[in-house]
Design an enzyme around this catalytic site. Structure first.
Site, PDB file in Angstrom:
ATOM      1  CD1 TRP A 322      -1.347   3.798  -8.137  1.00  0.00           C
ATOM      2  CD2 TRP A 322      -0.013   2.591  -9.411  1.00  0.00           C
ATOM      3  NE1 TRP A 322      -0.816   4.629  -8.946  1.00  0.00           N
ATOM      4  CE2 TRP A 322      -0.014   3.984  -9.988  1.00  0.00           C
ATOM      5  CE3 TRP A 322       0.359   1.755 -10.194  1.00  0.00           C
ATOM      6  CZ2 TRP A 322       0.780   4.425 -10.988  1.00  0.00           C
ATOM      7  CZ3 TRP A 322       1.373   2.057 -11.410  1.00  0.00           C
ATOM      8  CH2 TRP A 322       1.518   3.268 -11.768  1.00  0.00           C
ATOM      9  CG  ASP A 323       0.441   5.767  -4.516  1.00  0.00           C
ATOM     10  OD1 ASP A 323      -0.418   5.380  -5.507  1.00  0.00           O
ATOM     11  OD2 ASP A 323       0.569   6.907  -4.402  1.00  0.00           O
ATOM     12  CD  GLU A 462      -4.387   9.231 -11.600  1.00  0.00           C
ATOM     13  OE1 GLU A 462      -4.191  10.612 -11.313  1.00  0.00           O
ATOM     14  OE2 GLU A 462      -4.542   8.272 -10.910  1.00  0.00           O
ATOM     15  CE  LYS A 558      -2.087  13.380 -12.140  1.00  0.00           C
ATOM     16  NZ  LYS A 558      -3.088  12.989 -11.354  1.00  0.00           N
ATOM     17  CD  GLN A 559       0.589   9.234 -12.864  1.00  0.00           C
ATOM     18  OE1 GLN A 559      -0.495   9.990 -12.739  1.00  0.00           O
ATOM     19  NE2 GLN A 559       0.818   8.405 -11.933  1.00  0.00           N
TER      20      GLN A 559
HETATM   21  O1  IFM Z   1      -1.826   6.787  -7.236  1.00  0.00           O
HETATM   22  C1  IFM Z   1      -1.449   8.064  -7.676  1.00  0.00           C
HETATM   23  C2  IFM Z   1      -1.710   8.234  -9.067  1.00  0.00           C
HETATM   24  O2  IFM Z   1      -1.117   7.429  -9.702  1.00  0.00           O
HETATM   25  C3  IFM Z   1      -1.557   9.830  -9.314  1.00  0.00           C
HETATM   26  N1  IFM Z   1      -2.220  10.641  -8.534  1.00  0.00           N
HETATM   27  C4  IFM Z   1      -2.007  10.348  -7.140  1.00  0.00           C
HETATM   28  C5  IFM Z   1      -2.299   9.096  -6.696  1.00  0.00           C
HETATM   29  C6  IFM Z   1      -1.854   9.069  -5.206  1.00  0.00           C
HETATM   30  O3  IFM Z   1      -0.443   9.281  -5.074  1.00  0.00           O
END
Ligand code: IFM
Length: 730
Positions: A322-323, A462, A558-559
């Protein structure tokens, strides 16, 4: 505009190799040193050249044969920055020229001082071509120079051989060539190298080399040029012949450098964000981001997309996440809309894989793979690396549950249509993408009493797996289905089902503390002190203290997750809600993913906490450019670089694009005096110049364009200047 390495340090060798990649969207060549050093990972990658090696569960972006190694001997002594006495050293990737250049002054064992300059540049017109050069100049005495270089098919992806050698050929005394085929995907690769001198050739063990020997007089130079041509059967029939034919008419290093300079001059002139302020690092970080975005993305090829590390390394096996649509595509949408469209076409052309994945999980419509490569089928590895203590492998649940990607793609389609008004794309492709993804959500929701919920998903965070009603996922699914209704993407029965979904889907709302729950259970989980983990973002150091299953039961993100939702749908949430939730979730977020800090920075801008926003932004700039020696070893963080651009445009400049309307409400950090940037909106090329006292917007087209500035509507003719009175001072 230079990324510099002031001193040679083995510890940083792979980080600089990623940072100093040269390329053009067709190929990338890592900025590895020309000689071999311990643990150095070389790399040349071509967009879309994936292969699934025997026994592997997913395809990998193939690390192509090495072309940049120079084995140099001076009076029989191996040139090495490790073993020789280095009197001066400097290496820089010049972003204005697209050239990577290294200068070394060494002293040989016999006490001779010799300058060794190596440089390389990617052709920006003829995308199949790159040029390399070595210049050796003895300064104190004559010396004997021997140089060996070639095409090295011994290159592997961390030990996995991806290519079968088909043919090695030489032509005359100045051209070598090699033909390979990927073992499973059967992509043909042709590589040819043309020299400016006559060489002695040898072919052995999948390597073809050319050797050059000369006695060089003091203060004169030995100059060897090597022009590389890379062709693949993805674009051309008989790539081997094509590479040879092109190499035979190839030009000089200087000619390729000159056209690269002219390309980059134009690029910076047309697409640069310029920042005037206290720190020149901010400008460098933005230039670095724009350079990499440009070299990682195919310019005119809808059959390929962008991997999580671009074309700079083997990380994430070169897979597309999705990046691309959420973090990288916006740069292209507002600078090169055609390229943004191609990125969507890549997904459209892989709809069949997404339909199949939905069927495999007993859903309707299209569920796009969490990780994608050339076929469009799911490429996410089922298990993470082996835990060597327990002998077990952690399941990677993203393929099974990180379903927001389908809504992310629909969101990107809407962004594209809104910014370009490309009705033809909407009618022929966009509506299908929206319909198929909406159909997936209709089948994905479950009925609970009188409403619908979405269970057992992974949101962007995640660290929380298989949770119910992830706010990000539910809102984005709702948005996706609402687009189907908006564009009438389906028959009346389908649209009726969509309407029912929209009426019934549970959307988490702020609780009495004004917090939007990230999912059903997040806010009831224990809170722990994250200070030590937040000091080492990106390292996932929490996993040294807690098992994944334990992290799942904590309020640890995580994010950006809930904050990601605030960012993507700004019109849904009021400032007090954003403020409350940003503060709350920032304290729970380690930023162990590089896709995070810049997004938090944007939301900090939106609540006008400018110093905090600037701090988060600067930290995001350090993800690839900071002091950590290994943060980018296996490639730069493509989405993070896209997010830096987003932070300046949608954060500090305060641009919003909602319901087809463009608004701006700038809030510069105190460290910045002025920023300016171009922005393409509905076929108008706009130029924004923002200071703390004035907003200037210019455009060249004739038609009037409505635009909101600090909440007031204006009609932009040629130029709009809005002064201090209506600029909010902060
Ligand atoms: O798409 C990301 C995900 O959101 C977090 N782990 C790494 C992936 C690739 O950059």
């Amino acid at each position: 505009m230079k990324v510099e390495e002031k001193q040679f340090d083995l510890e940083y060798i792979n980080k600089y190799a990623s940072q100093m990649t040269i390329g053009n969207g067709f190929f990338g060549i890592r900025g590895s040193q020309e000689e071999d050093y311990r643990n150095q990972v070389r790399g040349m990658f071509a967009a879309g050249v994936y292969n699934r090696p025997l026994g592997a569960e997913s395809a990998e972006l193939v690390n192509l044969p090495d072309v940049i190694r120079w084995e140099i001997k001076i009076d029989g002594e191996h040139f090495s920055l490790e073993t020789m006495k280095v009197l001066a050293y400097e290496r820089a990737l010049d972003l204005e020229m697209g050239e990577l250049k290294r200068y070394a002054l060494i002293e040989t064992a016999q006490g001779k001082k010799v300058e060794v300059i190596t440089c390389r540049v990617a052709d920006q017109n003829n995308l199949h071509q790159a040029a390399l050069k070595v210049v050796i100049k003895p300064l104190t005495e004559d010396c004997q120079v021997d140089v060996k270089t070639g095409i090295d098919g011994q290159q592997t992806n961390f030990g996995t051989q991806q290519l079968v050698e088909k043919e090695l050929r030489v032509f005359g005394d100045d051209l070598i060539s090699a033909s390979y085929q990927t073992t499973e995907s059967k992509i043909d690769i042709g590589i040819a190298a043309k020299f400016n001198k006559a060489g002695v050739f040898q072919a052995k063990n999948r390597r073809i080399t050319a050797s050059f020997s000369e006695k060089i007089r003091k203060n004169t130079s030995f100059t060897l040029e090597k022009i590389i041509v890379l062709s693949t059967s993805l674009q051309q029939t008989d790539p081997f012949k094509k590479s040879i034919a092109q190499a035979q008419k190839s030009v000089s290093y200087t000619e390729i450098l000159e056209q690269s300079m002219s390309y980059w001059t134009d690029f910076w002139h047309q697409h640069r964000i310029t920042i005037q302020g206290d720190s020149s690092f901010d400008q460098l970080a933005m230039d670095f981001a724009a350079y990499h975005l440009q070299i990682m993305t195919p310019r005119n090829d809808p059959s390929v997309s962008v991997g999580a590390k671009g074309l700079t390394g083997e990380g994430y096996k070169g897979h597309v996440f999705w990046d691309t649509e959420i973090f990288i595509l916006p740069f292209f949408l507002y600078q090169f809309p055609e390229v943004a469209k191609n990125l969507l076409l890549y997904r459209y052309d892989r709809l069949e894989g997404a339909r199949q994945k939905a069927r495999d999980y007993h859903y309707q419509g299209a569920l796009f793979p969490w990780e994608s490569a050339h076929t469009g089928q799911e490429e996410t590895p089922k298990f993470a690396a082996l835990n060597i203590k327990t002998g077990t492998r952690q399941e990677v649940a993203s393929a099974a549950a990180e379903h927001h990607i389908s809504a992310d793609l629909a969101y990107a389609v809407q962004e594209y249509v809104q910014a370009t008004e490309d009705q033809s794309f909407l009618e022929t492709k966009g509506k299908t993408l929206i319909h198929e993804t909406a159909a997936f959500w209709l089948s994905r929701a479950v009925k609970v009493d009188d409403h619908l919920e979405i269970h057992r998903v992974i949101g962007p965070d995640e660290y929380t797996e298989y949770i119910d009603n992830n706010a990000y996922t539910n809102y984005l699914a709702h948005y996706n289905v609402a687009l189907a209704v908006k564009y009438q993407a389906g028959d009346p029965l389908f649209l009726k089902e969509c309407q029912n979904f929209l009426d019934k889907l549970y959307l988490p709302v702020p609780n009495k503390e004004q917090l939007i729950p990230q999912d059903d259970t997040y806010l009831s989980k224990p809170v722990i002190d994250l200070t030590t983990y937040k000091e080492r973002p990106g390292s996932q150091s929490i996993l040294l203290d807690y098992a994944r299953s334990e992290v799942n039961e904590l309020q640890v993100s995580k994010q950006a997750d809930l904050v990601m939702l605030l960012y993507l749908l700004p019109e849904y949430f009021s400032q007090p809600i954003v403020s409350k939730n940003l503060h709350y979730y920032e304290n729970k977020t380690i930023h162990d993913s590089s896709l995070s800090k810049a997004i938090h920075a944007i939301e900090a801008c939106r609540i006008q906490e400018m110093e905090w926003a600037y701090h988060l932004f600067q930290e995001a700039c350090l993800i690839d450019l900071g002091p950590d020696p290994h943060s980018s070893d296996d490639g730069i963080h493509a989405a993070s670089l896209g997010a830096l651009w987003l932070a300046v445009i949608f954060g500090f400049s305060g641009i919003t694009v909602t319901n087809g309307t463009l608004s701006i409400s700038p809030r510069l950090p105190s460290a910045w005096e002025k920023i300016s940037f171009p922005f393409i909106w509905k076929n108008h090329r706009l130029l924004f110049v923002l200071t703390k006292k004035q907003i200037v917007i210019k455009k060249e087209t004739k038609e009037t364009l409505p635009i909101f500035v600090n909440g007031d509507q204006y009609q932009l003719e040629k130029e709009l200047k809005i002064g201090r009175a209506s600029c909010r001072e902060r």
